[in-house]
Design an enzyme around this catalytic site. Structure first.
Site, PDB file in Angstrom:
ATOM      1  N   GLU A 223     -20.034  22.885  28.577  1.00 45.83           N
ATOM      2  CA  GLU A 223     -19.985  22.940  30.040  1.00 45.83           C
ATOM      3  C   GLU A 223     -21.294  22.583  30.740  1.00 45.83           C
ATOM      4  O   GLU A 223     -21.276  22.061  31.844  1.00 45.83           O
ATOM      5  CB  GLU A 223     -19.554  24.353  30.475  1.00 45.83           C
ATOM      6  N   SER A 496      25.065  72.784  34.997  1.00 47.85           N
ATOM      7  CA  SER A 496      24.940  73.880  34.005  1.00 47.85           C
ATOM      8  C   SER A 496      23.584  73.943  33.313  1.00 47.85           C
ATOM      9  O   SER A 496      23.360  74.858  32.514  1.00 47.85           O
ATOM     10  CB  SER A 496      26.034  73.725  32.948  1.00 47.85           C
TER      11      SER A 496
END
Lengths: 796, 156
Positions: A223, A496
């Site tokens: 780069e 329940s």
């Protein structure tokens, strides 16, 4: 004023004349002016022309431009220093699952260990694992090299181990290199997701010292070769790029330095206008003027965009390394580094997950360049170029939205939302990835069998009985759906599921109630002031006269439960719910005794966790600890327990809940599961809600199914939610639930018809648990009704 | 005369030490940090997990270095291996006392006792923690009950 009038008058007259006439008049006026000797104006004009080119004016203008330029530079400089001297990035919080721990005796299946290794992105290899995060296995043995990882309580080094698993348990754990037993190995914690800022950028910050030299060399080679010698802009690189592009007839090479790339990413847009390029160059020079090269390089390494994971933008080589290869940057091989460096040119085009062929070509180019400059030998380069592109198998982020909701809820007590998405916190959660996976699978696979539509919804929460750690949460039939979280927010009647709490409230009155207490199962009406009368009915609309408390719970009879609730007092039931962990306002209406109270699955699981822990409630916890971005501990959420009910009474209830799964409404479980569990079914009015809550020794789980619009499902607790629960528990529970031993409890044979003492061979005999001294004294006359005839008689 | 007074003082001191009931308090636990461990905590072979012994050794080091939070973390890891390991709950109770969390200490001691039904020595220790914590909490009822329980266990 008069002269002007003279001038305007002829103009009015000439409005209709041709322009030629106007021109003639104009010439005449000019001639007149000349003839009258008025030469001042032309002279002034020439003076002005001369003055315009005066050096002092030029200098003034240039000075003005310079001032503007300097002001502009100052503004740019301010932008740079504000960003660099403040917080450069908003760092999302990174959320991790619980770490897997292995030790001899640990309950774990081969299937689970394989799942955990894949989940952690460990790479399967053929040879002995040399690198961290590699493994191989054959039959029931695994050889694994773990990763080094920093936890809230310190660093866990990498281990190279051989693990042998037999009968769903670790039987051998050896350090491969020393041959010695390894007592305890903690794996790295799997990454779950991030809590992101608005721009959804994610990164793992690297310090330059943590980046391998080879990687830096490779990056600069590709780069910006003159990075350490230029001043931010490299005229030679620009000239070279211009030449190359001129001959190619298109843009094939850029001349930007790393500094320019960094400036563009941090401060500027991506457009290709001249002004942007000028700004980029100016800011690069300023950046280099102010800051050290190493800081600029480090910032670049952390800023560079390297791909997308859904909404999450992958920034920096630290995160890219983890995301693409499941490793730290320093653990990458040279070819993997080359792939990452190659991605700088085009994160999407050279993405090794999406475009592996492009990534390979680019990688090979990087490797060849390295070889050309002597960083690699020809042989090394050829060998590396032959390697396939292998990436981590799957990206995991955003997979568990329902669990992350629970995490956020806990963290919001101590952190502001902004801090969570910007301070780079490391959040260690209690999520068990394997249990989460199996819970999701159970819902996905079972729901289609319960209803042939796609609107029946489900939610599930799994926690640890020991400490209330939330192990798994599913809030939708599609577990990855990021919307309404039913596990957390759906408030539904629990039916329940409340009965064990009603009976527990009664059993705490040890002098009045035992499991053998006879309850009245006959119709009755409750009259209430300013309320309609209430008449509870059993599920099958039948009544049975006298039944034991045990039988009433086993078969989930409504009438005895309602009578008991009213007898012990509804306030007492509410209080018991509170002690067991319910932290909401509950109205003490008579129908409460039958579960006419709305709760979320996560609230219910908190109550059942208390039952599973024999009455010791641990507030639910989804986060162990939080570290700051430098891995220093910030917060630790320690184990809490609270007791408020009599443990013996809970043991009695749990003994009955075990029998519910053997002989009661959930008896299918004992046929389909290989371990003993305890649990309770729940169904609300008109089958609108189907629940199951239960536990083994290692998990407590609650499942709910129903429709969002509250229409009937035609499912009971046992035909709906229990099926999901069963399929889930089959995979995730290893240890059977055992009642805690207590010197104050003993078992006695009771005649189920009258609740009196009897012998084992009585036809209606059941063996029930009693607090010492509370068992019936009177004996039943059941002796005549022996279980069988002559065979048992021989033994009598 | 001076010798007589000194001798009498020494005798009185020795006698008072001998008759004073020796019980573990919050203060003398802290003073005796270097050797803080109780016999009731000693791991026995029945744990079945070597990992527990390793972690407990680490806990010892952390406690000696007064890193109580980290010690509690390690004890939680022990409990994840063996949730009903009563000595670990008992140690958490002791640690809670050291960290000025008497309520937590009471709860941890109760949890320990819920698993220690066959270990009167550990129960005794846990009740002593409950008593000490109740004293700090000024919970007279709990203090009285713990004292009674301690007496009955000692008699046993």
């Amino acid at each position: 004023m008069p002269s002007s009038k003279k001038k305007t008058a002829p103009n009015k007259k000439t409005t209709a004349k041709s322009t030629r006439l106007k021109a003639g008049a104009s010439k005449k006026r000019k001639a007149k002016k000349r003839s009258t000797g008025k030469r001042l104006k032309p002279r002034r004009s020439s003076v002005r022309k001369k003055a315009f080119f005066k050096p002092s004016l030029i200098i003034s203008l240039l000075s003005l431009c310079l001032i503007f330029f300097l002001v502009y530079l100052f503004i740019l400089d301010q932008r740079i220093s504000q960003r660099f001297e403040g917080r450069i990035w908003q760092l999302p919080a990174h959320v991790y699952a619980r770490p897997l721990e292995l030790f001899v005796g640990k309950s774990i299946s081969l299937k689970q260990l394989k799942f955990e290794l894949e989940y952690l992105n460990y790479q399967k290899v053929e040879q002995l694992p040399q690198q961290p995060a590699q493994y191989r296995y054959w039959e029931n043995a695994f050889e694994i090299k773990t990763r080094n990882f920093t936890f809230w309580d310190g660093n866990e080094p990498a281990h190279t181990i051989r693990v042998t698993i037999e009968n769903n348990a670790v039987t051998q754990l050896i350090d491969i290199y020393t041959g010695q037993n390894n007592d305890l190995v903690r794996f790295d914690a799997g990454y779950l997701t991030g809590i992101f800022p608005a721009h959804s950028q994610d990164r793992v910050l690297l310090r330059l010292d943590d980046v391998p030299d080879m990687f830096i060399k490779m990056l600069l080679l590709i780069e910006d070769r003159r990075f350490f010698s230029h001043w931010g802009v490299d005229p030679r690189a620009i000239a070279r790029a211009m030449m190359v592009n001129f001959y190619a007839g298109q843009t094939v090479q850029g001349g930007s330095t790393l500094t320019q790339q960094l400036v563009k990413n941090l401060f500027l847009s991506q457009d290709k206008k001249l002004i942007r390029k000028i700004n980029e160059a100016l800011m690069s020079l300023l950046l280099e003027f102010h800051y050290d090269k190493k800081l600029i390089l480090e910032t670049y390494l952390n800023e560079i965009y390297l791909g997308q994971d859904g909404r999450r933008a992958i920034h920096g080589f630290g995160l890219a390394s983890e995301f693409y290869f499941g490793k730290d940057l320093k653990e990458l091989s040279i070819d993997e580094m080359a792939i990452l460096v190659g991605m700088v040119k085009g994160a999407s085009y050279y993405n090794p997950k999406r475009n592996p062929e492009n990534a390979k070509q680019r990688r090979d180019l990087v490797l060849n360049t390295m070889q050309a400059l002597g960083l690699l030998t020809v042989r090394q380069s050829a060998k590396l170029s032959n390697k396939p592109v292998v990436t981590a198998k799957h990206a995991k982020s955003g997979l568990y939205p329902a669990f992350i909701d629970v995490v956020k809820l806990q963290l919001q007590q101590d952190y502001q939302a902004e801090d969570l998405s910007s301070e780079g916190l490391r959040v260690f959660t209690t999520l068990d990835p394997y249990i989460q996976f199996e819970t999701e699978q159970a819902i996905k696979n079972t729901l289609p069998m319960l209803a042939n539509n796609k609107t029946l919804q489900a939610a599930a929460v799994v926690v640890s009985p020991l400490n209330g750690d939330v192990l798994a949460v599913v809030g939708d039939r599609n577990p990855t759906f990021k919307g309404f979280n039913r596990a957390l927010n759906a408030q539904r009647p629990i039916g329940s599921l409340i009965k064990p709490i009603v009976y527990l409230s009664a059993l705490e009155r040890q002098s009045d109630y035992t499991l053998a207490t006879i309850l009245d199962d006959s119709e009755f009406i409750v009259t209430q002031a300013n309320q309609p009368d209430w008449q509870p009915q059993n599920y099958d609309k039948e009544t049975r006269g006298d039944v034991t408390l045990y039988e009433a719970l086993l078969n989930s009879y409504n009438i005895p439960a309602a009578r008991t609730g009213l007898d012990v007092g509804l306030d007492k039931v509410v209080k018991t719910l509170g002690v067991l962990g319910a932290d909401q306002q509950i109205a003490a209406y008579p129908s409460l005794a039958l579960g006419a109270v709305n709760m979320s699955p996560i609230a219910v699981v908190g109550i059942y966790q208390s039952l599973s822990a024999n009455g010791f409630h641990s507030p639910l916890r989804s986060v162990f600890a939080v570290l700051d971005k430098n891995k220093k501990p910030l917060e630790r959420y320690s184990l809490e327990v609270k007791s408020g009910v009599k443990p013996e009474a809970v043991t009695l209830i749990n003994s009955a809940l075990i029998d519910v799964t053997k002989y009661g409404t959930a008896k299918q479980l004992s046929k389909n599961l290989t371990i003993q569990v305890a649990g309770k079914t729940g169904t609300s009015d008109d089958f609108r809600d189907s629940w199951f809550a239960g536990f083994s020794a290692d998990i407590v789980a609650v499942v709910w199914t129903g429709y969002d619009d509250n229409r009937p499902t035609s499912l009971t607790g046992s035909s709906g939610a229990m099926k999901i629960w069963q399929n889930m528990v089959k995979e995730i529970a290893y240890k059977p639930y055992q009642l805690p031993q207590s010197p104050h409890l003993s078992k006695h044979w009771i005649d189920g018809k009258n609740g009196l003492l009897t012998e084992k061979n009585c036809k209606s005999a059941v063996e029930l648990l009693f607090v010492d001294g509370s068992q019936p004294v009177q004996k039943s006359d059941c002796v005549a009704g022996k279980k069988s005839g002559w065979f048992f008689g021989l033994f009598d | 005369m001076f010798r007589i007074i000194v001798s009498l003082s020494l005798i009185l001191l020795i006698v008072s030490c001998a008759v004073t009931e020796k019980h573990v308090t919050h203060d003398n636990i802290i003073k005796d940090r270097g050797n803080y461990k109780y016999a009731a905590w000693q791991p026995d072979a029945s744990t079945g997990f070597e990992a527990i012994n390793v972690l407990l050794d680490e806990v010892d080091m952390l406690i000696i270095n007064q890193d109580y939070n980290a010690g509690a973390d390690k004890l939680e890891r022990v409990l994840r291996i063996k949730p009903n390991y009563a000595p670990a709950w008992s140690r958490l109770s002791w640690l809670a006392l050291q960290m000025n969390s008497p309520e937590r200490s009471v709860q941890m001691a109760k949890r320990s006792n819920s698993f220690a039904y066959s270990d009167p020595q550990l129960q005794l220790l846990n009740w002593s923690f409950i008593r000490d914590a109740s004293k700090i909490l000024r919970d007279e009822e709990s203090y009285y009950r713990a004292t009674q329980k301690l007496e009955s266990l000692k008699a046993f």
